[in-house]
Design a protein around this motif. Sequence first.
Motif, PDB file in Angstrom:
ATOM      1  N   GLU A 102     -10.457 -12.860 -26.696  1.00 39.53           N
ATOM      2  CA  GLU A 102      -9.601 -11.874 -26.227  1.00 39.53           C
ATOM      3  C   GLU A 102      -8.572 -11.299 -27.072  1.00 39.53           C
ATOM      4  OE1 GLU A 102      -6.944 -11.307 -21.846  1.00 39.53           O
ATOM      5  OE2 GLU A 102      -8.241 -13.469 -22.380  1.00 39.53           O
ATOM      6  N   LEU A 103      -8.847  -9.857 -27.486  1.00 43.90           N
ATOM      7  CA  LEU A 103      -8.047  -9.210 -28.414  1.00 43.90           C
ATOM      8  C   LEU A 103      -7.139  -8.062 -27.831  1.00 43.90           C
ATOM      9  CD1 LEU A 103     -10.690  -9.254 -31.265  1.00 43.90           C
ATOM     10  CD2 LEU A 103      -8.850 -10.794 -30.747  1.00 43.90           C
ATOM     11  N   GLU A 104      -5.949  -7.941 -28.450  1.00 43.82           N
ATOM     12  CA  GLU A 104      -5.292  -6.665 -27.955  1.00 43.82           C
ATOM     13  C   GLU A 104      -5.859  -5.596 -28.373  1.00 43.82           C
ATOM     14  OE1 GLU A 104      -1.062  -7.100 -28.898  1.00 43.82           O
ATOM     15  OE2 GLU A 104      -0.889  -8.755 -27.707  1.00 43.82           O
ATOM     16  N   ARG A 105      -5.905  -4.313 -27.713  1.00 43.37           N
ATOM     17  CA  ARG A 105      -6.670  -3.194 -27.914  1.00 43.37           C
ATOM     18  C   ARG A 105      -5.705  -2.524 -28.897  1.00 43.37           C
ATOM     19  NH1 ARG A 105     -10.773  -1.833 -24.257  1.00 43.37           N
ATOM     20  NH2 ARG A 105     -10.772  -2.835 -22.548  1.00 43.37           N
ATOM     21  N   LYS A 106      -4.578  -2.655 -29.000  1.00 37.66           N
ATOM     22  CA  LYS A 106      -3.856  -2.044 -29.918  1.00 37.66           C
ATOM     23  C   LYS A 106      -3.755  -2.257 -31.426  1.00 37.66           C
ATOM     24  CE  LYS A 106       0.602  -4.867 -29.212  1.00 37.66           C
ATOM     25  NZ  LYS A 106       1.828  -4.686 -28.473  1.00 37.66           N
TER      26      LYS A 106
ATOM     27  N   HIS B  57     -10.412   2.469 -31.560  1.00 31.82           N
ATOM     28  CA  HIS B  57     -11.118   4.016 -31.608  1.00 31.82           C
ATOM     29  C   HIS B  57     -10.327   4.460 -30.296  1.00 31.82           C
ATOM     30  CE1 HIS B  57     -13.557   3.482 -34.959  1.00 31.82           C
ATOM     31  NE2 HIS B  57     -14.037   2.275 -34.306  1.00 31.82           N
ATOM     32  N   ILE B  58      -9.636   5.549 -30.298  1.00 27.26           N
ATOM     33  CA  ILE B  58      -9.038   5.973 -28.963  1.00 27.26           C
ATOM     34  C   ILE B  58     -10.041   6.712 -27.835  1.00 27.26           C
ATOM     35  CG2 ILE B  58      -8.412   8.428 -29.820  1.00 27.26           C
ATOM     36  CD1 ILE B  58      -5.447   7.838 -28.883  1.00 27.26           C
TER      37      ILE B  58
ATOM     38  N   TRP C 212      -5.372   2.273 -24.195  1.00 28.58           N
ATOM     39  CA  TRP C 212      -6.433   3.624 -24.310  1.00 28.58           C
ATOM     40  C   TRP C 212      -7.264   3.453 -25.630  1.00 28.58           C
ATOM     41  CZ3 TRP C 212      -1.943   7.708 -24.108  1.00 28.58           C
ATOM     42  CH2 TRP C 212      -1.484   7.699 -25.532  1.00 28.58           C
ATOM     43  N   TYR C 213      -7.303   2.230 -26.237  1.00 28.07           N
ATOM     44  CA  TYR C 213      -8.078   2.119 -27.261  1.00 28.07           C
ATOM     45  C   TYR C 213      -9.425   1.280 -26.812  1.00 28.07           C
ATOM     46  CZ  TYR C 213      -4.476   3.544 -30.324  1.00 28.07           C
ATOM     47  OH  TYR C 213      -3.549   4.280 -31.063  1.00 28.07           O
ATOM     48  N   ASN C 214     -10.346   1.598 -27.568  1.00 24.80           N
ATOM     49  CA  ASN C 214     -11.845   0.656 -27.515  1.00 24.80           C
ATOM     50  C   ASN C 214     -11.930   0.103 -28.961  1.00 24.80           C
ATOM     51  OD1 ASN C 214     -12.639   1.155 -24.960  1.00 24.80           O
ATOM     52  ND2 ASN C 214     -13.345   3.016 -25.844  1.00 24.80           N
ATOM     53  N   LEU C 215     -11.957  -1.432 -28.825  1.00 23.67           N
ATOM     54  CA  LEU C 215     -12.297  -2.116 -30.186  1.00 23.67           C
ATOM     55  C   LEU C 215     -13.894  -2.022 -30.392  1.00 23.67           C
ATOM     56  CD1 LEU C 215      -9.972  -5.185 -29.398  1.00 23.67           C
ATOM     57  CD2 LEU C 215      -9.471  -3.404 -31.041  1.00 23.67           C
ATOM     58  N   LYS C 216     -13.933  -1.577 -31.641  1.00 26.67           N
ATOM     59  CA  LYS C 216     -15.446  -1.691 -32.195  1.00 26.67           C
ATOM     60  C   LYS C 216     -15.697  -2.415 -33.128  1.00 26.67           C
ATOM     61  CE  LYS C 216     -16.783   2.173 -29.754  1.00 26.67           C
ATOM     62  NZ  LYS C 216     -17.765   2.503 -28.780  1.00 26.67           N
TER      63      LYS C 216
END
Length: 162
Positions: free
Chosen positions: A55-59, A81-82, A108-112
């Motif tokens: 469980e990672l912070e998106r920022k 990625h925004i 508002w970020y997505n992690l990839k």
Amino acid sequence: MRSFSTICLCMVLVLGTGCATIIRGSTQNIPVQTAPGAVSFDVGGFTYTTPTTLELERKNEYVLEFSKDGYESSQIRISKHISGGYIIMDALLTGLLGVVVDAVTGAWYNLKPESITVSLSKISSVPGPDDIEISINRGEGSDELEVTSSVPEVYVRVIPVQ
């Protein structure tokens, strides 16, 4: 009066948070698998063992370092990625306050990549046992030497020194 208070509370909640924070939150779950299994890896100063879900912070952005005895280590980078749609929704529905909240929380970020599967390569080694015992015996009344190994498939060649 009670309905007015309820409406005010709802307005504060909606205006006090961003659209992305409300809809999906500031963290993202990333499943992690490896072949072979039970590989340890480090991320953000913590050690995990696969399979697991992070469980990672998106920022933030992350580097996962995988290692297991007998295998080459590997690294995977998780980038943020925004997601432009949430910025537009914030601006239209919540105003500047929603934009600020989602920017600070990183919602508002997505992690990839959204899931990680890593195959570690076995460190090349010579096939066979780790230890082989060699014995040298001199036959009675003979100048011949008998050389044997603890593993039947191992052949020993003796070359005389001149």
